[in-house]
Design an enzyme around this catalytic site. Structure first.
Site, mmCIF file in Angstrom:
data_model
loop_
_atom_site.group_PDB
_atom_site.id
_atom_site.type_symbol
_atom_site.label_atom_id
_atom_site.label_comp_id
_atom_site.label_asym_id
_atom_site.label_seq_id
_atom_site.Cartn_x
_atom_site.Cartn_y
_atom_site.Cartn_z
ATOM 1 N N CYS A 77 0.838 -1.203 0.000
ATOM 2 C CA CYS A 77 0.000 0.000 0.000
ATOM 3 C C CYS A 77 0.877 1.260 0.000
ATOM 4 O O CYS A 77 1.597 1.505 -0.954
ATOM 5 C CB CYS A 77 -0.993 -0.040 1.163
ATOM 6 S SG CYS A 77 -2.333 1.174 0.981
ATOM 7 N N HIS A 178 -3.976 -4.704 0.214
ATOM 8 C CA HIS A 178 -3.483 -5.247 1.483
ATOM 9 C C HIS A 178 -3.571 -6.770 1.443
ATOM 10 O O HIS A 178 -4.642 -7.326 1.692
ATOM 11 C CB HIS A 178 -4.311 -4.700 2.653
ATOM 12 C CG HIS A 178 -4.060 -3.262 2.933
ATOM 13 N ND1 HIS A 178 -3.023 -2.836 3.740
ATOM 14 C CD2 HIS A 178 -4.671 -2.142 2.501
ATOM 15 C CE1 HIS A 178 -3.024 -1.514 3.792
ATOM 16 N NE2 HIS A 178 -4.016 -1.078 3.051
ATOM 17 N N GLU A 180 -2.560 -8.791 3.578
ATOM 18 C CA GLU A 180 -2.871 -9.278 4.929
ATOM 19 C C GLU A 180 -4.374 -9.217 5.226
ATOM 20 O O GLU A 180 -4.833 -9.811 6.205
ATOM 21 C CB GLU A 180 -2.078 -8.489 5.976
ATOM 22 C CG GLU A 180 -2.560 -7.093 6.262
ATOM 23 C CD GLU A 180 -2.108 -6.031 5.266
ATOM 24 O OE1 GLU A 180 -2.352 -4.844 5.534
ATOM 25 O OE2 GLU A 180 -1.517 -6.393 4.214
#
Length: 197
Positions: A77, A178, A180
């Site tokens: 990001c 993202h 994650e």
């Protein structure tokens, strides 16, 4: 495997640590120059504003550490955007690893909200970072600025216009979304970075 997550004032670090735990990987969170330089893999996450993040990195000479790394580095990001040449966010000079400029989304239609928040697909996937990731897989995005398409683009997403959702040059990789927070697809990308890059 010695994985380091760079600690600075714009990191979404805890969620990255949790994602790594889910794929049985451990990481050290540090801003220590020597520990970063010695790592096998480096992750450079980020949420926040470009100019203050770059100022923080320069004050601690972390920008010089990052640009000098020769092991695989993954920017996430804002981390990816700071690895680009410039950002329109407060006219910020960034690290210049990737030549692509970072530009502000300009909504051309009321259907498009800025920032883009939510799931969008990634396509034209290149490099082993995307092994076993199907074309048009969905990832989770939160951003009001984007990296333009260019010679280092390895994944594309379309929101208002096509842009780089993945970049690669030498040992440096970047993703705009993202991983994650991108469920199984994101976990596969993190696993690929650790095991195949």
């Amino acid at each position: 495997m010695n994985i380091v997550i760079i600690k600075y004032n714009a990191g979404n670090i805890q969620s990255v640590l949790y994602a790594l735990e889910r794929i049985n990987a451990e990481a050290l969170v540090t801003d220590d120059h020597e520990l970063i330089a010695k790592a096998d893999k480096v992750i450079f996450p980020g949420v926040g504003e470009a100019s203050s993040a770059m100022r923080y990195l320069r004050e601690r000479q972390l920008d010089k550490v990052i640009t000098s790394l020769t092991q695989p580095v993954l920017g996430i990001c804002l981390g990816m955007q700071l690895m680009c040449k410039t950002s329109e966010e407060n006219n910020t000079e960034c690290m210049g690893i990737f030549e692509e400029p970072v530009k502000k989304f300009i909504a051309t239609d009321v259907a498009f909200k800025v920032p883009q928040i939510g799931w969008n697909n990634i396509y034209d996937l290149q490099t082993p970072l995307f092994d076993q990731v199907p074309e048009d897989s969905y990832c989770y995005f939160v951003h009001g600025y984007y990296a333009a398409l260019g010679e280092h683009t390895i994944a594309t997403t379309n929101y208002i216009q096509p842009y780089s959702s993945g970049l690669h040059k030498n040992n440096f990789f970047g993703v705009q979304y993202h991983p994650e927070k991108s469920a199984n697809v994101g976990e596969q990308i993190l696993k690929n970075f650790i095991e195949k890059i």
